[in-house]
Design an enzyme around this catalytic site. Structure first.
Site, mmCIF file in Angstrom:
data_model
loop_
_atom_site.group_PDB
_atom_site.id
_atom_site.type_symbol
_atom_site.label_atom_id
_atom_site.label_comp_id
_atom_site.label_asym_id
_atom_site.label_seq_id
_atom_site.Cartn_x
_atom_site.Cartn_y
_atom_site.Cartn_z
ATOM 1 N N TYR A 67 -5.458 -7.549 3.162
ATOM 2 C CA TYR A 67 -4.524 -7.172 2.111
ATOM 3 C C TYR A 67 -3.951 -5.911 2.603
ATOM 4 C CZ TYR A 67 -2.702 -5.645 -2.630
ATOM 5 O OH TYR A 67 -2.135 -5.015 -3.315
ATOM 6 N N LYS B 5 -7.942 5.023 -2.103
ATOM 7 C CA LYS B 5 -9.141 4.567 -2.840
ATOM 8 C C LYS B 5 -10.159 5.765 -2.672
ATOM 9 C CE LYS B 5 -8.702 -0.141 -3.136
ATOM 10 N NZ LYS B 5 -8.085 -1.106 -2.229
ATOM 11 N N ASP C 255 -5.927 0.029 8.650
ATOM 12 C CA ASP C 255 -5.889 0.260 7.029
ATOM 13 C C ASP C 255 -7.349 0.352 6.557
ATOM 14 O OD1 ASP C 255 -5.513 0.243 4.547
ATOM 15 O OD2 ASP C 255 -4.427 -1.621 4.393
#
Ligand code: PLP
Length: 430
Positions: A144, A267, A239
């Site tokens: 994702y 995050k 990522d």
């Protein structure tokens, strides 16, 4: 456990918010039941609207590496708010955070701050396309990268090479530029390069997959991606929105000693406030506007509150030289305890773990190494385990395909409590 207030809060939310939530997984679609509405969090614990307490292993899906509301972060945010919440002009704190990222992340010599992981990956791909003049990208099934159009592409069958849109609203044109390979399967990447090599701008990968549950890279997988992208003049994008500052101060690229061309972060670097970032060598980042022609902007990018929270979180990490070792030790104890609980209760499952991120897969004992092996897990068993845990005051991600995160707010005693409750919860399954 009574959760009447959460139930009525969810009913009220559903009347004015689609599905009652502002991000789909929060709705408990993967496990059934009504989402818990929280009133507060402190350290490793959450308190819901009804006053129930939970030991939290979600950590807001990763950002809260130091737990909920660490005093240093709260104070930094409050102090920043008093000075003004946004100026739409540069501040010194942004340079300070950028300098920290450059100092810690091996592949990053220059970095641009954005507001979310989605923005970071979307911008990184635009940059790769702008530099190479190519249009296609390769992503991996089950990885994702946020909700930008190019990434909402399903795997299709194992044989499919061209992606199909995973969501209405993503055009076929966009989907046609997203090629899907299988995680940990370098042959699937080779095949795509053999077919479309000269049109492939970049390969984007979670260096440790976290969004199909935790799936570590097989030995040699990341170096093979490094080689093949170099050979074909494509860029390699890691990522690291989850893994950055989570697996080590330098992220997965430091842990596995393999550096990408472009890195995306999110995050943890926001310390619980909205921050994302993408960075690379100076040569690559000089293509970004206004230094270069690849446009990317943001009214609230580098927001003073968010940057203050990120810097405060990095200070917490840096003041303890054993920070990551301690997280790793706690998570290793948790993983080993979960495996033992499964053996003791006769449940066939496997635990995948890298550092402080792990997933208990109800896989009937089979290894989970890619999206298909993750999808083969027993989601019903996970749903029952989830609810049995929730009712015992353990808050896990409401989906089999997510990571459990250990934070520095967790103690050995918390791990003991979690293991005792998990054994009871597993006992409900057999
Ligand atoms: C969470 C996540 C994103 C998206 O970040 P948002 O801040 O939710 O937009 C991108 N990539 C990975 C690997 C993620 O885990």
């Amino acid at each position: 456990m009574q959760r009447q207030r959460s139930d009525s809060a969810f009913a009220a939310a559903q009347r004015c918010i689609p599905g009652g939530v502002n991000s789909p997984v929060r709705a408990f679609g993967g496990v059934g039941g009504t989402p818990v509405f929280f009133a507060s969090g402190k350290g490793a614990f959450l308190t819901d609207l009804d006053g129930n307490r939970y030991l939290d292993f979600v950590g807001s899906w990763g950002p809260l590496i130091a737990g909920h509301a660490p005093p240093e972060v709260v104070e930094a945010v409050v102090a920043a708010a008093r000075r003004g919440t946004t100026f739409g002009a540069p501040t010194e704190a942004e340079t300070e955070l950028a300098r920290e990222i450059v100092a810690l992340v091996p592949s990053v010599k220059m970095v641009r701050l954005v507001n979310s992981g989605t923005e970071a990956t979307m911008s990184a791909v635009r940059l790769a396309r702008g530099i190479t003049g190519r249009s296609a990208i390769i992503k991996f099934a089950g990885c994702y990268h946020g909700h930008a159009d190019s990434f909402l592409i399903a795997a299709g069958s194992g044989a499919a090479t061209l992606g199909a849109p995973d969501s209405p609203g993503v055009t076929r044109g966009t989907a046609a530029d997203t090629l899907v390979a299988q995680y940990n399967n370098i042959k699937s990447v080779d095949n795509l390069f053999a077919e479309r090599g000269p049109s492939i701008a970049a390969v984007i990968v979670e260096p440790v997959a976290g969004n199909m549950g935790v799936v570590p890279p097989a030995p040699g997988f990341l170096p093979a991606l490094r080689d093949i992208t170099r050979k074909h003049g494509s860029l390699l994008i890691f990522d690291e929105v989850i893994t950055g500052f989570r697996l080590s101060a330098g992220g997965a690229q430091q842990l596995y000693n393999c550096t990408p061309d472009i890195t995306t972060l999110g995050k943890t670097i926001g310390g619980g406030l909205p921050v994302g970032a993408y960075g690379a060598s100076q040569e690559i980042m000089r293509y970004v506007a206004p230094a270069g022609a690849v446009y990317q902007a943001g009214t609230l990018s580098g927001n003073p509150l968010a940057v203050a929270a990120g810097l405060a979180t990095l200070r917490i990490i840096r003041r303890d030289p054993g920070f990551y070792e301690r997280l790793d030790r706690l998570a290793a104890r948790l993983a080993a305890g979960l495996e033992k609980n499964c053996r003791d209760t006769g449940i066939k499952a496997v635990v995948n773990r890298v550092g402080s991120m792990l997933t208990l897969f109800f896989s009937n004992g089979s290894p989970v190494f890619d999206y298909n092996s993750a999808l083969a897990c027993d989601r019903q068993a996970y749903a029952r385990y989830f609810h049995a845990s929730l009712d015992r005051g353990i808050y896990l991600a409401p989906s089999q395909f997510e990571a459990l995160f250990v934070s520095s707010a967790h103690t050995d005693e918390d791990i003991d409590i979690a293991l005792a409750k998990s054994k009871q919860a597993l006992g409900c399954l057999s």
